[in-house]
Design an enzyme around this catalytic site. Structure first.
Site, short mmCIF file in Angstrom:
data_model
loop_
_atom_site.label_atom_id
_atom_site.label_comp_id
_atom_site.label_asym_id
_atom_site.label_seq_id
_atom_site.Cartn_x
_atom_site.Cartn_y
_atom_site.Cartn_z
N ASP A 246 45.71 -24.51 -10.08
CA ASP A 246 45.85 -24.11 -11.48
C ASP A 246 45.51 -22.63 -11.67
O ASP A 246 44.99 -21.97 -10.76
CB ASP A 246 44.96 -24.98 -12.39
CG ASP A 246 43.54 -25.16 -11.86
OD1 ASP A 246 43.11 -24.39 -10.98
OD2 ASP A 246 42.85 -26.06 -12.33
N ASN B 258 34.81 -33.96 -18.07
CA ASN B 258 35.57 -34.94 -18.87
C ASN B 258 36.58 -35.71 -18.03
O ASN B 258 37.47 -36.36 -18.57
CB ASN B 258 36.28 -34.23 -20.04
CG ASN B 258 37.30 -33.20 -19.56
OD1 ASN B 258 37.51 -33.04 -18.36
ND2 ASN B 258 37.93 -32.51 -20.49
N HIS C 259 38.77 -34.35 -15.87
CA HIS C 259 40.03 -33.66 -15.54
C HIS C 259 40.10 -33.32 -14.06
O HIS C 259 39.08 -33.15 -13.39
CB HIS C 259 40.28 -32.44 -16.45
CG HIS C 259 39.46 -31.22 -16.18
ND1 HIS C 259 38.81 -30.53 -17.17
CD2 HIS C 259 39.21 -30.53 -15.04
CE1 HIS C 259 38.21 -29.48 -16.64
NE2 HIS C 259 38.43 -29.46 -15.35
N GLU D 236 44.06 -32.47 -18.43
CA GLU D 236 43.03 -32.88 -19.37
C GLU D 236 43.25 -34.34 -19.82
O GLU D 236 44.38 -34.85 -19.74
CB GLU D 236 43.08 -31.97 -20.60
CG GLU D 236 42.71 -30.51 -20.31
CD GLU D 236 41.20 -30.28 -20.22
OE1 GLU D 236 40.48 -31.13 -19.67
OE2 GLU D 236 40.75 -29.21 -20.68
C1 GLP Z 1 37.89 -26.15 -13.77
C2 GLP Z 1 39.03 -26.25 -12.75
C3 GLP Z 1 38.98 -27.52 -11.97
C4 GLP Z 1 37.58 -27.78 -11.48
C5 GLP Z 1 36.70 -28.02 -12.66
C6 GLP Z 1 35.25 -28.26 -12.28
O1 GLP Z 1 38.26 -26.46 -15.05
N1 GLP Z 1 40.30 -26.12 -13.37
O2 GLP Z 1 39.91 -27.46 -10.90
O3 GLP Z 1 37.56 -28.91 -10.64
O4 GLP Z 1 36.73 -26.90 -13.53
O5 GLP Z 1 34.65 -27.03 -12.00
P1 GLP Z 1 33.23 -26.87 -11.32
O6 GLP Z 1 33.46 -27.17 -9.88
O7 GLP Z 1 32.87 -25.43 -11.56
O8 GLP Z 1 32.32 -27.83 -11.98
#
Ligand code: GLP
Length: 241
Positions: A67, A136, A138, A143
Site C-alpha cells: 500500500d 481494527n 485491517h 479497512e
Molecule cells: C498501516 C499499514 C498496514 C500495517 C498497519 C499496522 O496502516 N497500512 O500495512 O499492517 O498499519 O501497523 P503497525 O505495524 O505500525 O502497527
C-alpha cells in the site's frame, strides 16, 4: 492457519525473518509481498544482517508493497516508498528496479490500481506475502467494511487508522486521508502468507482474525480461508486468544 506464539517483539521478529530467509533460500527468485509499519521493522533489521553476512540474497527477488498513501511523492519521508528504501531496499542487494510500491503521487486512482494488479499478475503472483494487522483488523489498507474488495483500490482511511498512524506524523492533520492498497484478491492469491503481530493493542484484532467469523467487518478474518497462512504473534498480541 498456523499460529506461532513468541515471547515478545524481538522473538517474533527473529521467527518472521527466519521464515522469509527460508523462502529466499528455497526459491531465490521469489516474488515477495512486503509490508510497512512498526511491526516488520525488527524482521527487516535481521534480514539486512543476514544479507550482509552472506546468508541470504535478494539479488533475484522482485517485490510488491501492499500500500501507499495517496498524495505523497516517492521521496516524501512519510511515504511507504521512502520507508522501504530506508529500512530495506537501500540495505540489501535487491535490484531496486524490481521493487514496486503503488504510486501515491499518481492522482489517477483507476489507472494506478489497474496497472498495479496487472503488474502483479504478469509477475506470476506473490510467493510470500508479509502482513501486519491494524488495530481494527485491517490488512494493507483494506479497512473494515460491508464487502471484501478484490482488486487494488483507493480507500478512505477510517478515523481509527488515521489516529493510529498519526504517531508517525507531526500532527494528525498531516496524515493523508486516502491510500492505495492491494485488495483482498491479490493477498489471498499469494501462495504463502505470513502475518506478524505484537503488543496488546493488536489483541482483539488478532483474536477476531484467528477465531472470529469470516467477515469484511474484520478484513484479516478472510485469512482463515487461506491454505498456507502462518501467524507469528507475541504473547501480548495473543492475550485475547
Ligand atoms: C498501516 C499499514 C498496514 C500495517 C498497519 C499496522 O496502516 N497500512 O500495512 O499492517 O498499519 O501497523 P503497525 O505495524 O505500525 O502497527
Amino acid at each position: 492457519m498456523r499460529i506461532i506464539r513468541t515471547r515478545d517483539y524481538n522473538h517474533m521478529s527473529e521467527h518472521a525473518a527466519a521464515v522469509i530467509a527460508a523462502q529466499l533460500t528455497l526459491q531465490p527468485n521469489s516474488t515477495l509481498g512486503l509490508a510497512t509499519g512498526s511491526t516488520p521493522l525488527g524482521a527487516y533489521v535481521r534480514l539486512v544482517e543476514m544479507c550482509a553476512a552472506g546468508k541470504i540474497s535478494f539479488a533475484q527477488v522482485q517485490s510488491y508493497n501492499l500500500d501507499e498513501y495517496r498524495g505523497l511523492t516517492h521521496d516524501d519521508p512519510q511515504s511507504y516508498h521512502h520507508f522501504m528504501w530506508e529500512n530495506l531496499f537501500s540495505r540489501v542487494d535487491i535490484d531496486v528496479t524490481r521493487t514496486h510500491v503503488p504510486d501515491g503521487s499518481n492522482e489517477d486512482a483507476a489507472s494506478t490500481c489497474a496497472n498495479y494488479d496487472a503488474a502483479i499478475e504478469a509477475a506470476g503472483g506473490i510467493d510470500l506475502q508479509l502482513l501486519g494487522i491494524g488495530n481494527n483488523g485491517h490488512i494493507g489498507f483494506n479497512e473494515p467494511g460491508d464487502e471484501f474488495v478484490v482488486g487494488t483500490h483507493c480507500v478512505d482511511l477510517t478515523e481509527s487508522t488515521i489516529k493510529a498512524n498519526s504517531r508517525l506524523f507531526e500532527s494528525i492533520d498531516e496524515v493523508p486521508r486516502q491510500a492505495y492498497t492491494l485488495g483482498i484478491g491479490a493477498i489471498m492469491h499469494a501462495r504463502r502468507i505470513l502475518v506478524i503481530a505484537s503488543g496488546t493493542a493488536k489483541a482483539d484484532a488478532v483474536h477476531a482474525m484467528c477465531y472470529g467469523p469470516v467477515t469484511p467487518a474484520c478484513p484479516a478474518s478472510v485469512l482463515q480461508l487461506h491454505p498456507d497462512c502462518i501467524v507469528i504473534a507475541d504473547a501480548a498480541a495473543l492475550s485475547a486468544c
